[in-house]
Design a protein around this motif. Structure first.
Motif, PDB file in Angstrom:
ATOM      1  N   THR A 197       0.795  -1.293   0.149  1.00 41.83           N
ATOM      2  CA  THR A 197      -0.057  -0.038   0.137  1.00 41.83           C
ATOM      3  C   THR A 197       0.881   1.175   0.045  1.00 41.83           C
ATOM      4  OG1 THR A 197      -1.730  -1.111   1.146  1.00 41.83           O
ATOM      5  CG2 THR A 197      -1.848   1.270   1.195  1.00 41.83           C
ATOM      6  N   LEU A 198       1.984   1.332   0.917  1.00 41.67           N
ATOM      7  CA  LEU A 198       2.829   2.563   0.831  1.00 41.67           C
ATOM      8  C   LEU A 198       3.450   2.577  -0.480  1.00 41.67           C
ATOM      9  CD1 LEU A 198       4.125   4.719   2.390  1.00 41.67           C
ATOM     10  CD2 LEU A 198       6.007   3.167   3.116  1.00 41.67           C
ATOM     11  N   ALA A 199       3.983   1.468  -1.114  1.00 39.19           N
ATOM     12  CA  ALA A 199       4.631   1.639  -2.238  1.00 39.19           C
ATOM     13  C   ALA A 199       3.644   2.241  -3.632  1.00 39.19           C
ATOM     14  CB  ALA A 199       5.221   0.487  -3.049  1.00 39.19           C
ATOM     15  N   LYS A 200       2.419   1.828  -3.434  1.00 37.03           N
ATOM     16  CA  LYS A 200       1.305   2.311  -4.461  1.00 37.03           C
ATOM     17  C   LYS A 200       1.028   3.703  -4.113  1.00 37.03           C
ATOM     18  CE  LYS A 200      -3.512   1.772  -6.250  1.00 37.03           C
ATOM     19  NZ  LYS A 200      -3.392   3.100  -6.185  1.00 37.03           N
ATOM     20  N   CYS A 201       1.183   4.261  -2.875  1.00 37.75           N
ATOM     21  CA  CYS A 201       0.666   5.532  -2.561  1.00 37.75           C
ATOM     22  C   CYS A 201       1.961   6.512  -3.149  1.00 37.75           C
ATOM     23  CB  CYS A 201       0.554   5.769  -1.221  1.00 37.75           C
ATOM     24  SG  CYS A 201      -0.980   5.197  -0.549  1.00 37.75           S
ATOM     25  N   VAL A 202       3.259   6.191  -2.654  1.00 33.57           N
ATOM     26  CA  VAL A 202       4.626   6.674  -3.312  1.00 33.57           C
ATOM     27  C   VAL A 202       4.525   6.881  -4.862  1.00 33.57           C
ATOM     28  CG1 VAL A 202       6.923   6.742  -3.427  1.00 33.57           C
ATOM     29  CG2 VAL A 202       5.766   6.289  -1.293  1.00 33.57           C
ATOM     30  N   ARG A 203       4.099   5.756  -5.487  1.00 31.22           N
ATOM     31  CA  ARG A 203       4.178   5.736  -6.990  1.00 31.22           C
ATOM     32  C   ARG A 203       2.864   6.640  -7.453  1.00 31.22           C
ATOM     33  NH1 ARG A 203       1.129   0.960  -9.335  1.00 31.22           N
ATOM     34  NH2 ARG A 203      -0.405   2.538  -8.752  1.00 31.22           N
ATOM     35  N   ALA A 243       1.650   9.257  -6.077  1.00 28.84           N
ATOM     36  CA  ALA A 243       2.139  10.804  -5.763  1.00 28.84           C
ATOM     37  C   ALA A 243       3.230  11.331  -6.484  1.00 28.84           C
ATOM     38  CB  ALA A 243       2.625  10.859  -4.234  1.00 28.84           C
ATOM     39  N   GLN A 244       4.097  10.449  -7.051  1.00 29.45           N
ATOM     40  CA  GLN A 244       5.194  10.686  -8.133  1.00 29.45           C
ATOM     41  C   GLN A 244       4.637  10.850  -9.375  1.00 29.45           C
ATOM     42  OE1 GLN A 244       7.867   7.437  -7.731  1.00 29.45           O
ATOM     43  NE2 GLN A 244       9.251   8.793  -6.161  1.00 29.45           N
ATOM     44  N   GLU A 245       3.519   9.979  -9.815  1.00 30.31           N
ATOM     45  CA  GLU A 245       2.758  10.191 -11.044  1.00 30.31           C
ATOM     46  C   GLU A 245       2.097  11.502 -11.189  1.00 30.31           C
ATOM     47  OE1 GLU A 245       0.695   6.626 -11.591  1.00 30.31           O
ATOM     48  OE2 GLU A 245       2.109   5.515 -12.314  1.00 30.31           O
ATOM     49  N   ASN A 246       1.577  11.812 -10.213  1.00 28.56           N
ATOM     50  CA  ASN A 246       0.659  13.113  -9.828  1.00 28.56           C
ATOM     51  C   ASN A 246       1.700  14.310 -10.108  1.00 28.56           C
ATOM     52  OD1 ASN A 246      -1.894  11.921  -9.759  1.00 28.56           O
ATOM     53  ND2 ASN A 246      -2.112  12.220  -7.738  1.00 28.56           N
ATOM     54  N   GLN A 247       2.843  14.256  -9.290  1.00 31.97           N
ATOM     55  CA  GLN A 247       3.732  15.234  -9.575  1.00 31.97           C
ATOM     56  C   GLN A 247       4.301  15.315 -11.100  1.00 31.97           C
ATOM     57  OE1 GLN A 247       4.258  17.291  -7.078  1.00 31.97           O
ATOM     58  NE2 GLN A 247       5.620  18.721  -8.306  1.00 31.97           N
ATOM     59  N   ALA A 248       4.309  14.370 -11.757  1.00 32.86           N
ATOM     60  CA  ALA A 248       4.685  14.310 -13.195  1.00 32.86           C
ATOM     61  C   ALA A 248       3.803  15.202 -14.010  1.00 32.86           C
ATOM     62  CB  ALA A 248       5.351  12.853 -13.493  1.00 32.86           C
ATOM     63  N   VAL A 249       2.403  14.843 -13.642  1.00 28.98           N
ATOM     64  CA  VAL A 249       1.415  15.270 -14.356  1.00 28.98           C
ATOM     65  C   VAL A 249       1.527  16.985 -14.389  1.00 28.98           C
ATOM     66  CG1 VAL A 249      -1.076  15.479 -14.788  1.00 28.98           C
ATOM     67  CG2 VAL A 249       0.093  13.103 -14.755  1.00 28.98           C
ATOM     68  N   TYR A 250       1.364  17.135 -13.233  1.00 30.37           N
ATOM     69  CA  TYR A 250       1.508  18.565 -12.618  1.00 30.37           C
ATOM     70  C   TYR A 250       2.472  19.436 -13.200  1.00 30.37           C
ATOM     71  CZ  TYR A 250      -2.253  17.932  -9.251  1.00 30.37           C
ATOM     72  OH  TYR A 250      -3.500  17.714  -8.616  1.00 30.37           O
ATOM     73  N   ALA A 251       3.975  18.822 -13.470  1.00 29.27           N
ATOM     74  CA  ALA A 251       4.947  19.306 -13.910  1.00 29.27           C
ATOM     75  C   ALA A 251       4.913  19.443 -15.351  1.00 29.27           C
ATOM     76  CB  ALA A 251       6.187  18.487 -13.672  1.00 29.27           C
ATOM     77  N   ARG A 252       4.121  18.417 -16.241  1.00 29.21           N
ATOM     78  CA  ARG A 252       4.012  18.593 -17.768  1.00 29.21           C
ATOM     79  C   ARG A 252       2.926  19.412 -18.012  1.00 29.21           C
ATOM     80  NH1 ARG A 252       3.910  12.521 -17.746  1.00 29.21           N
ATOM     81  NH2 ARG A 252       1.669  12.709 -17.669  1.00 29.21           N
ATOM     82  N   LEU A 253       1.825  19.692 -17.088  1.00 30.11           N
ATOM     83  CA  LEU A 253       0.911  20.776 -17.288  1.00 30.11           C
ATOM     84  C   LEU A 253       1.532  22.226 -17.275  1.00 30.11           C
ATOM     85  CD1 LEU A 253      -2.357  19.265 -15.487  1.00 30.11           C
ATOM     86  CD2 LEU A 253      -1.899  19.595 -18.010  1.00 30.11           C
TER      87      LEU A 253
END
Length: 95
Positions: A58-64, A66-76
């Protein structure tokens, strides 16, 4: 300004992580099974191992996520900056 995505983990890293997780889990299960204690203590440790394992996933999924969301915001944000720069005309007279 580069549009490259961060480098992905290699297959060897995934293999190493999977093998180390498997060895750790099997070792813990064997340790709980062969521990010279009462069955209720063994069951308690087995449930703790199960809970720790599921919590790790569960922790690994949450970290992943969060990183994917950060990448999406950076691309936007990068797309917005690119649009502003494309629309900017430095030779247009100031109003």
């Amino acid at each position: 300004m580069s549009n490259e995505l961060p480098s992905k983990s290699t297959n060897a890293f995934f293999l190493q992580a999977g093998i180390s997780f498997g060895i750790a889990l099997i070792t813990m299960i064997l340790a709980v099974c062969y521990l010279p204690v009462d069955p209720w203590i063994r069951a308690f440790l087995a449930l703790g191992t199960l809970f720790l394992t599921t919590s790790s996933f569960t922790l690994a999924k949450c970290v992943r996520d969060a990183q994917e969301n950060q990448a999406v915001y950076a691309r936007l944000d990068q797309a917005r900056v690119d649009k502003i720069l494309a629309e900017h005309d430095p030779f247009r007279p100031a109003v």
